[in-house]
Design a protein around this motif. Structure first.
Motif, PDB file in Angstrom:
ATOM      1  N   LYS A 527       2.388  -1.865  -3.232  1.00 15.59           N
ATOM      2  CA  LYS A 527       1.251  -2.663  -2.758  1.00 15.59           C
ATOM      3  C   LYS A 527       1.550  -3.305  -1.404  1.00 15.59           C
ATOM      4  N   VAL A 528       2.794  -3.715  -1.195  1.00 12.53           N
ATOM      5  CA  VAL A 528       3.174  -4.269   0.116  1.00 12.53           C
ATOM      6  C   VAL A 528       3.026  -3.191   1.183  1.00 12.53           C
ATOM      7  N   ARG A 529       3.520  -2.001   0.885  1.00 13.20           N
ATOM      8  CA  ARG A 529       3.438  -0.884   1.822  1.00 13.20           C
ATOM      9  C   ARG A 529       1.978  -0.556   2.151  1.00 13.20           C
ATOM     10  N   ALA A 530       1.138  -0.556   1.120  1.00  9.70           N
ATOM     11  CA  ALA A 530      -0.278  -0.246   1.330  1.00  9.70           C
ATOM     12  C   ALA A 530      -0.944  -1.282   2.229  1.00  9.70           C
ATOM     13  N   LYS A 531      -0.570  -2.551   2.058  1.00 10.01           N
ATOM     14  CA  LYS A 531      -1.169  -3.612   2.877  1.00 10.01           C
ATOM     15  C   LYS A 531      -0.725  -3.486   4.330  1.00 10.01           C
ATOM     16  N   ILE A 532       0.541  -3.136   4.552  1.00 12.24           N
ATOM     17  CA  ILE A 532       1.026  -2.933   5.921  1.00 12.24           C
ATOM     18  C   ILE A 532       0.252  -1.803   6.588  1.00 12.24           C
ATOM     19  N   ALA A 533       0.067  -0.714   5.856  1.00 14.43           N
ATOM     20  CA  ALA A 533      -0.658   0.433   6.401  1.00 14.43           C
ATOM     21  C   ALA A 533      -2.091   0.049   6.764  1.00 14.43           C
ATOM     22  N   GLU A 534      -2.739  -0.731   5.892  1.00 12.73           N
ATOM     23  CA  GLU A 534      -4.111  -1.167   6.169  1.00 12.73           C
ATOM     24  C   GLU A 534      -4.167  -2.040   7.425  1.00 12.73           C
ATOM     25  N   LYS A 558       2.332   7.133  17.461  1.00  9.51           N
ATOM     26  CA  LYS A 558       2.065   6.187  16.385  1.00  9.51           C
ATOM     27  C   LYS A 558       1.671   6.931  15.105  1.00  9.51           C
ATOM     28  N   THR A 559       1.872   6.271  13.998  1.00 13.92           N
ATOM     29  CA  THR A 559       1.590   6.872  12.694  1.00 13.92           C
ATOM     30  C   THR A 559       0.135   7.307  12.624  1.00 13.92           C
ATOM     31  N   SER A 560      -0.135   8.494  12.141  1.00 13.42           N
ATOM     32  CA  SER A 560      -1.496   9.024  12.107  1.00 13.42           C
ATOM     33  C   SER A 560      -2.372   8.227  11.156  1.00 13.42           C
ATOM     34  N   VAL A 561      -3.676   8.221  11.458  1.00 10.16           N
ATOM     35  CA  VAL A 561      -4.634   7.505  10.605  1.00 10.16           C
ATOM     36  C   VAL A 561      -4.625   8.080   9.198  1.00 10.16           C
ATOM     37  N   ALA A 562      -4.518   9.406   9.098  1.00  7.61           N
ATOM     38  CA  ALA A 562      -4.500  10.047   7.773  1.00  7.61           C
ATOM     39  C   ALA A 562      -3.300   9.568   6.959  1.00  7.61           C
ATOM     40  N   SER A 563      -2.167   9.457   7.617  1.00  6.90           N
ATOM     41  CA  SER A 563      -0.966   8.994   6.924  1.00  6.90           C
ATOM     42  C   SER A 563      -1.127   7.550   6.474  1.00  6.90           C
ATOM     43  N   LEU A 564      -1.722   6.714   7.345  1.00 10.85           N
ATOM     44  CA  LEU A 564      -1.932   5.310   6.992  1.00 10.85           C
ATOM     45  C   LEU A 564      -2.897   5.186   5.820  1.00 10.85           C
ATOM     46  N   GLU A 565      -3.977   5.992   5.839  1.00 10.78           N
ATOM     47  CA  GLU A 565      -4.942   5.929   4.745  1.00 10.78           C
ATOM     48  C   GLU A 565      -4.309   6.375   3.431  1.00 10.78           C
ATOM     49  N   ALA A 566      -3.413   7.347   3.491  1.00  9.23           N
ATOM     50  CA  ALA A 566      -2.715   7.790   2.280  1.00  9.23           C
ATOM     51  C   ALA A 566      -1.842   6.675   1.730  1.00  9.23           C
ATOM     52  N   ASP A 567      -1.222   5.916   2.638  1.00  5.29           N
ATOM     53  CA  ASP A 567      -0.374   4.804   2.206  1.00  5.29           C
ATOM     54  C   ASP A 567      -1.181   3.686   1.552  1.00  5.29           C
ATOM     55  N   GLU A 568      -2.505   3.620   1.868  1.00  6.57           N
ATOM     56  CA  GLU A 568      -3.336   2.527   1.366  1.00  6.57           C
ATOM     57  C   GLU A 568      -3.809   2.744  -0.069  1.00  6.57           C
ATOM     58  N   ALA A 569      -3.457   3.847  -0.672  1.00  9.51           N
ATOM     59  CA  ALA A 569      -3.975   4.182  -2.008  1.00  9.51           C
ATOM     60  C   ALA A 569      -3.658   3.110  -3.038  1.00  9.51           C
ATOM     61  N   ASP A 570      -2.509   2.456  -2.906  1.00  9.91           N
ATOM     62  CA  ASP A 570      -2.083   1.484  -3.919  1.00  9.91           C
ATOM     63  C   ASP A 570      -2.272   0.036  -3.477  1.00  9.91           C
ATOM     64  N   LYS A 571      -3.140  -0.188  -2.516  1.00 11.72           N
ATOM     65  CA  LYS A 571      -3.236  -1.542  -1.964  1.00 11.72           C
ATOM     66  C   LYS A 571      -3.815  -2.518  -2.988  1.00 11.72           C
ATOM     67  N   GLY A 572      -3.353  -3.768  -2.909  1.00 12.37           N
ATOM     68  CA  GLY A 572      -3.840  -4.824  -3.788  1.00 12.37           C
ATOM     69  C   GLY A 572      -4.581  -5.883  -2.994  1.00 12.37           C
ATOM     70  N   ARG A 573      -4.996  -6.943  -3.653  1.00 10.87           N
ATOM     71  CA  ARG A 573      -5.686  -8.033  -2.974  1.00 10.87           C
ATOM     72  C   ARG A 573      -4.728  -8.791  -2.074  1.00 10.87           C
ATOM     73  N   ASP A 574      -5.288  -9.439  -1.037  1.00  8.23           N
ATOM     74  CA  ASP A 574      -4.443 -10.171  -0.083  1.00  8.23           C
ATOM     75  C   ASP A 574      -3.587 -11.219  -0.781  1.00  8.23           C
ATOM     76  N   THR A 575      -4.209 -12.008  -1.665  1.00 11.81           N
ATOM     77  CA  THR A 575      -3.467 -13.082  -2.331  1.00 11.81           C
ATOM     78  C   THR A 575      -2.342 -12.530  -3.193  1.00 11.81           C
ATOM     79  N   GLU A 576      -2.596 -11.385  -3.820  1.00  8.11           N
ATOM     80  CA  GLU A 576      -1.566 -10.781  -4.665  1.00  8.11           C
ATOM     81  C   GLU A 576      -0.395 -10.294  -3.816  1.00  8.11           C
ATOM     82  N   VAL A 577      -0.706  -9.642  -2.682  1.00 11.87           N
ATOM     83  CA  VAL A 577       0.354  -9.122  -1.816  1.00 11.87           C
ATOM     84  C   VAL A 577       1.161 -10.266  -1.211  1.00 11.87           C
TER      85      VAL A 577
END
Length: 643
Positions: A527-534, A558-577
């Motif tokens: 979830k931390v990784r997903a938030k960074i990517a977002e 720079k990291t491709s948008v597609a790669s960043l979007e793939a990393d966002e799959a597990d993102k959580g809420r801001d407060t949780e992260v």
């Protein structure tokens, strides 16, 4: 306090001396506070004069004034108490003691004009309060800090002044919204009013105001303009300045005159904790600047910080607050306690002298602005860093004559870094200002990543510009009373997160956070990784890549948008992260330094941001060979990801 009382504890008479267990009585004597040590043998009495507390107990006039003041306060308190409780006591008396009071007494009481008595009492209180307020305003008109001593002895007086100040500010904010066609003038006046009154309340309030006034995005431009006076504080002059100077050395006037000559009683500058005067050092003939500490600071800190700790504890104990501040794992109490350590260090000028010497050694700076023979700070590859004398200067410290309340440093005149008119008059161009902004970022990049030691207070009052003989300007840094240290691992993490943000690299960001020690045990790394990517994809966190290209910094793919979007799959809420992060005290001071630096940097370069202005100097931090190795590694990593 009046009378004798017993106490015991640990006394540390001076740095690097052994601790001594002691006990005894403290009594008020004719010449000051007298300490009587209880012992089986005869021990001479030690006497500490009250001058350092700003009063003289031996003066009959002073004693009379204090007695009169206590009498007035006692009478006022009695009258207020009587005024509040009288209606209740009278109603109870009528209800429960009707049969017990003799008719003659009831007759006399009934004839007393209670309404007029209460009016007279109210008038007396109003007149007394008005006279006291008038005298306070009169003293503060001459010197804004005149009431610091009174506030130190009577903290409730400052509490009332603080409440009144913020009540006035709320009214002004409301008025600026109602009278919209005059809102700009009202906000400007409100900023000036707030700044003037923060000066009167004490050093902690000034520090808070300085931080706010260095951040244009926190308040409107009118407020910031009005509060700019907080960077330069009022000071005592003439005989008062001489008395202050004599009080800073053991031995008073006689010892001071042995050390210094040509003391100028008109201050060159003033800060929240002290003021600076020009003089000459007799032993060497060097022209020096003497920083004299204001009185009452330790007493004021004792009171203010005790209150802050209670307030912090209250917030920590609120239901649902947990152990986080702003969503980050920490506690308000811990933050205040860490701040307390820094602030108490700041009022011992011997610590500031040591900090200043270390700063100069880290940057290879010597007396007269010349480069030192060697620079103590090293690159990441272990090579000696070059001297910064071409673009940075700090006053040399004469450490052997410094005391707890006196700092003796080389006299280094400069132009205040935000004084646009004087800079232009001195021939400092717009390009020169951008170079100065780069120098500021470069200085802090070295402090964070190589020196592992940094000044936490880079507001405009502590930064100047010196135009050298060749016409080139260089940055001048003053005041190292507030400084903090980093571990080598924390420094490595800061450098890595800077590079990760430039390259928008999620993997390096995760590595950097682990090095910095900001992730709690058991954090959900996905979830931390997903938030960074977002944050990278949406631009919430980014470097100014156009500016970096203009400065010749070679950007990586720079990291491709597609790669960043793939990393966002597990993102959580801001407060949780955010709950997965912890906040070591060192990073709170890093954040403060960055915050103040950003405000100053933007006054020189409208596009200033620490990462973009400092990035071209990463090669200096790493060392040329280490930098090339990292660049080759990055190239092949990017190539591997692409294919």
């Amino acid at each position: 306090q009046q009378g004798a009382f017993s106490f015991q504890g640990t006394l540390n008479a001076a740095p690097n001396t052994r601790r001594t267990q002691w006990s005894g009585d403290l009594r008020k004597g004719g010449g000051g506070v007298e300490y009587h040590q209880r012992s089986s043998t005869s021990v001479p009495m030690m006497r500490m004069p009250l001058f350092s507390l700003g009063t003289s107990s031996s003066s009959p006039v002073a004693q009379t004034k204090r007695k009169r003041g206590r009498l007035i306060q006692a009478l006022s308190s009695f009258l207020v108490f009587s005024f509040i409780t009288f209606p209740f006591s009278m109603s109870q008396a009528r209800a429960s003691t009707t049969t017990l009071v003799p008719p003659q007494v009831k007759s006399v009481v009934s004839k007393v004009p209670w309404k007029r008595v209460l009016q007279a009492v109210g008038a007396m209180i109003a007149v007394s309060s008005s006279i006291q307020t008038y005298n306070v305003k009169k003293r503060q008109a001459k010197l804004a800090t005149s009431e610091w001593g009174r506030y130190a002895n009577y903290p409730m007086a400052r509490g009332r002044a603080t409440m009144w100040l913020f009540t006035q500010q709320m009214v002004m904010v409301l008025l600026s919204k109602l009278v919209w066609f005059k809102s700009s003038e009202i906000r400007t006046y409100a900023g000036e009013h707030l700044a003037n009154n923060l000066l009167k309340l004490g050093p902690l309030y000034i520090k808070l105001g300085q931080i706010i006034s260095s951040r244009p995005n926190l308040l409107g431009k009118e407020w910031i303009d009005g509060m700019s006076i907080l960077q330069d504080n009022p000071a005592t002059t003439g005989d008062d300045a001489l008395e202050l100077a004599y009080s800073t050395v053991d031995g008073g006037k006689e010892e001071f005159d042995k050390l210094f000559s040509d003391f100028d009683s008109t201050p060159l500058a003033a800060a929240s904790l002290g003021q600076v005067h020009r003089a000459k050092l007799r032993s060497t003939g060097d022209e020096v600047a003497l920083k004299l500490q204001r009185p009452f600071l330790r007493q004021i800190y004792d009171q203010d910080l005790a209150v802050l700790i209670k307030v912090a504890s209250f917030f920590d104990n609120l239901p649902g607050s947990g152990k986080n501040v702003g969503g980050v794992a920490s506690s308000w109490t811990k933050i205040v306690e860490d701040t307390e350590t820094i602030l108490y260090r700041e009022i011992d000028y011997r610590d500031e002298a040591s900090n200043s010497v270390r700063f100069a050694n880290d940057f290879g700076l010597a007396l007269g602005g010349r480069p030192a023979s060697n620079c103590t700070a090293k690159t990441k590859a272990g090579e000696a860093l070059p001297s910064a004398a071409d673009w940075l200067r700090t006053p040399h410290i004469f450490e052997d004559v410094c005391t707890e309340r006196l700092l003796v440093m080389e006299f280094v005149p400069s132009i205040k870094i935000t004084d646009t008119q004087k800079l232009e008059k001195a021939g400092v161009s717009e390009d020169d200002k951008i170079d100065l902004a780069d120098a500021l970022a470069r200085a802090y990049l070295r402090q964070f990543c190589c020196n592992c030691f940094f000044s936490t207070d880079p507001h405009a009052g502590n930064l100047g510009v010196e135009v050298m003989d060749n016409g080139k300007p260089r940055l001048v840094m003053y005041d190292f009373g507030q400084a903090a240290s980093l571990t080598p691992k924390q420094a490595d993490g800061i450098l890595e997160i800077i590079e990760a943000i430039i390259d928008m690299n999620v993997d390096r960001s995760m590595d950097a956070f682990e090095k910095m020690g900001v992730l709690v045990d058991g954090a959900d790394l996905k979830k931390v990784r997903a938030k960074i990517a977002e944050n990278y994809r949406t631009g919430k966190v980014k470097a100014n890549r156009k500016k970096l290209r203009r400065k010749g910094y070679e950007l990586k793919e720079k990291t491709s948008v597609a790669s960043l979007e793939a990393d966002e799959a597990d993102k959580g809420r801001d407060t949780e992260v955010m709950s997965f992060f912890t906040l070591p005290a060192e990073y709170a001071f890093v954040a403060r330094a960055l915050s103040q630096m950003d405000g100053v940097g933007k006054s020189l370069d409208s596009e200033f941001d620490f990462i973009s202005n400092g990035a071209p100097y990463i090669v200096e931090i790493k060392g040329a060979n280490e930098y090339l190795k990292d660049e080759v590694t990055k190239f092949f990593d990017n190539l591997f990801q692409r294919f």
